[in-house]
Structures are given as C-alpha cells and as structure tokens.
Design a protein around this motif. Structure first.
Motif, PDB file in Angstrom:
ATOM      1  N   GLY A 168      41.150  38.340  30.921  1.00  0.00           N
ATOM      2  CA  GLY A 168      42.569  38.284  31.255  1.00  0.00           C
ATOM      3  C   GLY A 168      43.241  39.615  30.948  1.00  0.00           C
ATOM      4  O   GLY A 168      42.582  40.614  30.656  1.00  0.00           O
ATOM      5  N   PHE A 169      44.582  39.633  30.985  1.00  0.00           N
ATOM      6  CA  PHE A 169      45.294  40.889  30.768  1.00  0.00           C
ATOM      7  C   PHE A 169      45.021  41.474  29.392  1.00  0.00           C
ATOM      8  O   PHE A 169      44.752  42.669  29.257  1.00  0.00           O
ATOM      9  CB  PHE A 169      46.799  40.677  30.963  1.00  0.00           C
ATOM     10  CG  PHE A 169      47.278  41.123  32.313  1.00  0.00           C
ATOM     11  CD1 PHE A 169      47.806  42.374  32.511  1.00  0.00           C
ATOM     12  CD2 PHE A 169      47.154  40.278  33.406  1.00  0.00           C
ATOM     13  CE1 PHE A 169      48.224  42.791  33.754  1.00  0.00           C
ATOM     14  CE2 PHE A 169      47.563  40.679  34.667  1.00  0.00           C
ATOM     15  CZ  PHE A 169      48.109  41.942  34.839  1.00  0.00           C
ATOM     16  N   SER A 170      45.079  40.653  28.364  1.00  0.00           N
ATOM     17  CA  SER A 170      44.868  41.152  27.007  1.00  0.00           C
ATOM     18  C   SER A 170      43.486  41.767  26.860  1.00  0.00           C
ATOM     19  O   SER A 170      43.327  42.862  26.303  1.00  0.00           O
ATOM     20  CB  SER A 170      45.056  40.014  25.998  1.00  0.00           C
ATOM     21  OG  SER A 170      44.822  40.465  24.681  1.00  0.00           O
ATOM     22  N   GLY A 171      42.469  41.072  27.368  1.00  0.00           N
ATOM     23  CA  GLY A 171      41.110  41.568  27.239  1.00  0.00           C
ATOM     24  C   GLY A 171      40.862  42.830  28.036  1.00  0.00           C
ATOM     25  O   GLY A 171      40.284  43.799  27.529  1.00  0.00           O
ATOM     26  N   VAL A 172      41.295  42.853  29.293  1.00  0.00           N
ATOM     27  CA  VAL A 172      41.046  44.007  30.154  1.00  0.00           C
ATOM     28  C   VAL A 172      41.810  45.232  29.660  1.00  0.00           C
ATOM     29  O   VAL A 172      41.274  46.355  29.628  1.00  0.00           O
ATOM     30  CB  VAL A 172      41.407  43.681  31.620  1.00  0.00           C
ATOM     31  CG1 VAL A 172      41.350  44.939  32.486  1.00  0.00           C
ATOM     32  CG2 VAL A 172      40.468  42.620  32.161  1.00  0.00           C
ATOM     33  N   ILE A 208      38.119  39.118  37.169  1.00  0.00           N
ATOM     34  CA  ILE A 208      38.987  39.408  36.037  1.00  0.00           C
ATOM     35  C   ILE A 208      40.423  39.524  36.531  1.00  0.00           C
ATOM     36  O   ILE A 208      40.679  39.563  37.733  1.00  0.00           O
ATOM     37  CB  ILE A 208      38.561  40.698  35.300  1.00  0.00           C
ATOM     38  CG1 ILE A 208      38.654  41.908  36.232  1.00  0.00           C
ATOM     39  CG2 ILE A 208      37.150  40.551  34.745  1.00  0.00           C
ATOM     40  CD1 ILE A 208      38.385  43.230  35.541  1.00  0.00           C
ATOM     41  N   LEU A 209      41.362  39.554  35.597  1.00  0.00           N
ATOM     42  CA  LEU A 209      42.791  39.671  35.910  1.00  0.00           C
ATOM     43  C   LEU A 209      43.218  38.664  36.979  1.00  0.00           C
ATOM     44  O   LEU A 209      43.551  39.028  38.113  1.00  0.00           O
ATOM     45  CB  LEU A 209      43.133  41.087  36.373  1.00  0.00           C
ATOM     46  CG  LEU A 209      42.959  42.208  35.346  1.00  0.00           C
ATOM     47  CD1 LEU A 209      43.289  43.565  35.971  1.00  0.00           C
ATOM     48  CD2 LEU A 209      43.826  41.974  34.132  1.00  0.00           C
ATOM     49  N   PRO A 210      43.220  37.374  36.662  1.00  0.00           N
ATOM     50  CA  PRO A 210      43.562  36.359  37.670  1.00  0.00           C
ATOM     51  C   PRO A 210      44.988  36.490  38.197  1.00  0.00           C
ATOM     52  O   PRO A 210      45.303  35.917  39.240  1.00  0.00           O
ATOM     53  CB  PRO A 210      43.362  35.043  36.908  1.00  0.00           C
ATOM     54  CG  PRO A 210      43.468  35.394  35.463  1.00  0.00           C
ATOM     55  CD  PRO A 210      42.918  36.775  35.343  1.00  0.00           C
ATOM     56  N   GLU A 211      45.861  37.228  37.484  1.00  0.00           N
ATOM     57  CA  GLU A 211      47.255  37.374  37.933  1.00  0.00           C
ATOM     58  C   GLU A 211      47.381  38.312  39.126  1.00  0.00           C
ATOM     59  O   GLU A 211      48.422  38.322  39.801  1.00  0.00           O
ATOM     60  CB  GLU A 211      48.137  37.873  36.787  1.00  0.00           C
ATOM     61  CG  GLU A 211      48.284  36.895  35.630  1.00  0.00           C
ATOM     62  CD  GLU A 211      47.163  37.022  34.606  1.00  0.00           C
ATOM     63  OE1 GLU A 211      47.273  36.413  33.536  1.00  0.00           O
ATOM     64  OE2 GLU A 211      46.174  37.744  34.879  1.00  0.00           O
ATOM     65  N   VAL A 212      46.361  39.145  39.385  1.00  0.00           N
ATOM     66  CA  VAL A 212      46.406  40.038  40.543  1.00  0.00           C
ATOM     67  C   VAL A 212      45.499  39.480  41.634  1.00  0.00           C
ATOM     68  O   VAL A 212      44.738  38.542  41.416  1.00  0.00           O
ATOM     69  CB  VAL A 212      45.979  41.474  40.162  1.00  0.00           C
ATOM     70  CG1 VAL A 212      46.819  41.998  39.023  1.00  0.00           C
ATOM     71  CG2 VAL A 212      44.500  41.532  39.807  1.00  0.00           C
ATOM     72  N   GLY A 359      56.338  41.188  39.325  1.00  0.00           N
ATOM     73  CA  GLY A 359      55.044  41.815  39.537  1.00  0.00           C
ATOM     74  C   GLY A 359      54.284  41.897  38.229  1.00  0.00           C
ATOM     75  O   GLY A 359      54.788  41.517  37.170  1.00  0.00           O
ATOM     76  N   VAL A 360      53.060  42.368  38.297  1.00  0.00           N
ATOM     77  CA  VAL A 360      52.229  42.504  37.112  1.00  0.00           C
ATOM     78  C   VAL A 360      51.735  43.944  37.029  1.00  0.00           C
ATOM     79  O   VAL A 360      51.434  44.578  38.045  1.00  0.00           O
ATOM     80  CB  VAL A 360      51.030  41.529  37.137  1.00  0.00           C
ATOM     81  CG1 VAL A 360      51.509  40.099  36.993  1.00  0.00           C
ATOM     82  CG2 VAL A 360      50.225  41.674  38.426  1.00  0.00           C
ATOM     83  N   VAL A 361      51.665  44.454  35.810  1.00  0.00           N
ATOM     84  CA  VAL A 361      51.220  45.826  35.597  1.00  0.00           C
ATOM     85  C   VAL A 361      50.333  45.851  34.370  1.00  0.00           C
ATOM     86  O   VAL A 361      50.595  45.151  33.383  1.00  0.00           O
ATOM     87  CB  VAL A 361      52.429  46.784  35.442  1.00  0.00           C
ATOM     88  CG1 VAL A 361      53.279  46.430  34.237  1.00  0.00           C
ATOM     89  CG2 VAL A 361      51.964  48.241  35.392  1.00  0.00           C
ATOM     90  N   ALA A 362      49.256  46.622  34.429  1.00  0.00           N
ATOM     91  CA  ALA A 362      48.309  46.684  33.316  1.00  0.00           C
ATOM     92  C   ALA A 362      47.854  48.113  33.110  1.00  0.00           C
ATOM     93  O   ALA A 362      47.683  48.878  34.070  1.00  0.00           O
ATOM     94  CB  ALA A 362      47.094  45.784  33.583  1.00  0.00           C
ATOM     95  N   THR A 363      47.659  48.478  31.856  1.00  0.00           N
ATOM     96  CA  THR A 363      47.044  49.751  31.526  1.00  0.00           C
ATOM     97  C   THR A 363      45.538  49.573  31.430  1.00  0.00           C
ATOM     98  O   THR A 363      45.055  48.553  30.933  1.00  0.00           O
ATOM     99  CB  THR A 363      47.587  50.308  30.193  1.00  0.00           C
ATOM    100  OG1 THR A 363      46.855  51.496  29.848  1.00  0.00           O
ATOM    101  CG2 THR A 363      47.421  49.309  29.064  1.00  0.00           C
TER     102      THR A 363
END
Length: 449
Positions: A168-172, A208-212, A359-363
């Motif tokens: 998920g977001f935290s893990g990735v 991974i990242l099911p939100e995207v 929207g969703v954003v990840a580093t």
C-alpha cells in the motif's frame, strides 16, 4: 459545564479539538483528549523520516502547544459504556479510573494489522509511528557500519537485505525512500557496492498501490525494479524466524530489517470494548453527519470520524460506499466534526460529510514520485515536487511548515545527514561501560528497540 471527551489525538481527534476551541463559547464545555502520546503524528512524513529527509520531531505536532484550553490525559481508553456516559481510562502511570462525560467523540484511529506468522512479532517493525520510522533509519545505518567491516559473504548480505511486507502507500513510500537512502549511502562506504544491497517488497495481491490505476501501479513496479529492488507480487510471508524470510513463492533469504506495512485493523477498544454499534469490519456505524448510528436509529451524544468510523462516501455513486481511511478524509472529517458538534450545541444545522478526492500522490524516493487525479498521471520529479508541496501545506501550523522547509533547503545545499543515533535506544550503555560500548550494543540496536 458539559464534558466533551475525545478518544484519540490523531488527525480527526486533533482537528476536532482544535476546531472546538475556536467555536465553543467560554465556559460552555470542557474538552478532554485521551491519547497515550503527547503529539499527533503526521503520518505522510514517516517515509521521509526513515530517509532522514524530515526530522522526526517535525513529523510530530505537539498537542499541548496547539490545544491550549483542552484537557489532555496521557492514557488509553479500555472500555466505553455509553449507556451510562462513562468510560475507563488506563493512564500511562497509575491505576485505571472512570471518567464521566456528556458527549463522546471516537477518533481512536486504526492499529497495525498483523497475522500469526512465525517470527513476525520478534523480528518485524511497523511504520505507523515516529519512533518506528527513526528505528528503521538507524537500523539500516547501523547495518551499513557493521557490513563495511565484514568480508563479502552471507553475514554481510543479510545485514544489507531489507524486506517490506505490504504494497500500500505506506509500504511503497517507505520502501522507495529507504532504497533511495541506501543507494546514497554507498558513496560514503567504498567497501560496499550496489550488488551488496538486496531490497524486497512483498505484496499478497497482484499489484501495488491499489489507490492508483493499473498502469501507474505497473510503472511504479518497473521503476523500483530498475533501481535494483525485487518486487514479489501475489506472494505472502510465511515465516521470519531469526530473520530468515520464507515466501509463499518458495524463495528464501536472510534479512536484517523486516518492515510490516500490510494494512490496518480497527482499534480494539472500538470493536471489543464498547456498547456503540459496529459493522462487520469492527468499524463504528456512522451517519453522513458523523453521528454514531443509522438514519433510523441514531445514538445520542456520540460522534465518530477517522479510520475507526465507517463514514458513508457521498462523493461517489456506489451504494454502500465508505470513505477510505486516509489523512485526506480524517483531517476534513475532524474539521466538520467540530463544526457539527458546535452547531448541535447551539441549536444550529449540522452538515453531511462530502469530499471528492483531490487525487493521490506518493513519494518513491528523493526526486521520484507519482501523482494521479482521475485520468491525469504525473510521474517522476514533477510528482515528487507535488508530493512535497501538498504535504508542507497540509501539515498543521506555520511553525511546522517552516521547520520542514528549512530541513529540505538545508539538505538541498549540503546533502543527506548520514548519522545514525541507534545508541539512543540504549542510553545507559556508555555510562555502564565507561564510554566504551560493548560489541553487543550495536547488535542490540539493530535487532530491535
């Protein structure tokens, strides 16, 4: 005065208390927040704390500094008897005691979901609190120091093997940031090379990242693999005894650092120790206006928001949809909760919660990121800038914004700070040994807090 008790000082609880301080009249009610920690953790910064891009204290917002008129109790709620308007508090120090209230707000937040996997509880660490993020960073840096003094072989390989479970977001985000840190550290360790690093991301689902979307998620996998990472999809962790990782795919390897980010579970006090209504997932049943209960059977004087509340998502057209448990919703639910509670006390009109996704954003590490809003997808450096820009605006208080920006600007000028302070986990060792730490000190620091 009315007694308003808020269980939990996370996003929703903090913003509810903060808003009530501004909206309640003087002497109208006393607000109490119960939480074992004296601060709210800004969790989107935790991956950057693991990489040293954000100072640990800057990801923690002091409750006492910002909640000036709210009573704070350092403890945990172990039972709620709403029918009697009483709850039981277990303080950090001292015996359990009862607390009476007139109005209850449950924002206890989720806890890390774990499974009975052999070796997991003794080897893994989560990524939900500041202390965990700091420990992850220090363990990696300690492992580098130890590995640099060893010849190539299984022991060195284990020290430089990192395993994240959960895509998920935290893990990735945590995985990408820690991989970026490890790659940067190689410049300071001529004894080591990129071939010595082994980073594994394990995810039980096929993506991974099911939100995207599927395509952006696949791009993230390819991006991580190009950087030398191993992404294991449709794979589960079967065992982690003594750091020996066994995967359902049949692969086995030794890993010094195992980070567990495989989802959340509702707080035990919510689904086990309360007489408030919960659904099949153990989440509080909540109406669109954030009152506990249903449209036909509301629960008087009980409100809830955040990760432990099944809040109807009015922004989508799917029947029975609930808001996803993320910071975007928790912050806005907390703000509306304060307005609705004040309105109910003053005879005003309460409003339903409705928020369309921004929207969703990840580093994915320094200079790397991904952003998606509907069909718009931004990758790489622009997305990373968007991630930093959004979160520096979202973190509460100008004081925290300035501190975080200062650290980022300093790092841009002078690079990463590659100092490990793992010894703070054992502060008495230097005193006991006369300033000459035993060899086991580093071993203990890398093995766990």
């Amino acid at each position: 005065m009315r007694e308003i008790v808020i269980i939990g000082g996370g996003y929703a609880g903090f913003y509810t208390a903060w808003g009530l301080e501004k909206k309640l009249r003087s002497g109208e009610a006393r607000v109490t927040v119960i939480d074992p920690r004296p601060y709210m953790t800004y969790q989107p910064f935790l991956p950057e704390v693991t990489a040293g891009s954000v100072e640990a204290r800057h990801a923690a917002v002091s409750l006492r500094r910002h909640l000036r008129t709210t009573r704070l109790i350092a403890g945990t709620v172990v039972e709620v008897r709403h029918a009697d308007r009483r709850l039981t508090v277990r303080p950090v120090n001292g015996a359990d005691h009862e607390l009476r209230y007139d109005l209850l707000v449950v924002t206890a937040g989720a806890v890390t979901r774990t499974f009975p996997i052999p070796g997991l509880s003794g080897q893994a660490i989560g990524l939900k609190h500041v202390e965990e993020a700091v420990a992850i960073r220090d363990r990696l840096m300690t492992a580098f120091d130890q590995a640099a003094s060893l010849p190539p072989g299984p022991e060195r390989r284990k020290l430089l093997t990192v395993t994240f479970v959960g895509g998920g977001f935290s893990g990735v985000e945590g995985f990408g940031e820690l991989l970026s840190l490890a790659t940067a550290m190689l410049k300071s360790y001529p004894e080591l090379s990129a071939d010595d690093l082994s980073f594994h991301l394990v995810e039980a689902r096929g993506r991974i990242l099911p939100e995207v979307g599927d395509a952006p998620g696949a791009w993230v996998v390819r991006s991580l693999e190009r950087r030398g990472a191993h992404v294991h999809l449709n794979t589960q962790l079967l065992s982690a005894v003594d750091g020996h990782v066994v995967l359902s795919s049949g692969e086995e390897f030794d890993s010094e650092l195992i980070v567990w980010t495989a989802g959340n579970a509702s707080n035990p006090v919510v689904h086990n120790h309360t007489d408030l209504p919960v659904d099949e997932r153990g989440l509080l049943v909540v109406r669109p206006d954030l009152r506990v209960g249903t449209e036909s059977e509301p629960v008087p004087d009980a409100w809830a928001a955040g990760d432990d509340a099944a809040v109807p998502d009015l922004a989508v057209h799917t029947p029975g949809a609930r808001t996803v448990p993320n910071a975007q919703h928790a912050v806005r639910q907390g703000r509306l909760l304060a307005k609705n509670i004040a309105a109910s006390l003053h005879g005003g009109k309460v409003r339903d919660y409705r928020h369309g996704s921004l929207g969703v954003v990840a580093t994915l590490g320094l200079g790397r990121g991904i952003f998606q809003y509907k069909r718009l997808v931004v990758k790489g450096f622009p997305a990373w800038l968007m991630h930093r820009g959004y979160h520096v605006l979202a973190v509460p208080s100008w004081e925290r914004k300035v501190r975080v920006l200062t650290v980022w600007l300093t790092a841009a000028l002078f690079g990463r700070d590659l100092v490990s302070l793992a010894s703070v986990q054992h502060p008495r060792d230097a005193f006991v040994t006369g300033g000459n730490p035993r060899p086991s000190v580093l071993d203990d620091a890398s093995a766990g807090a």
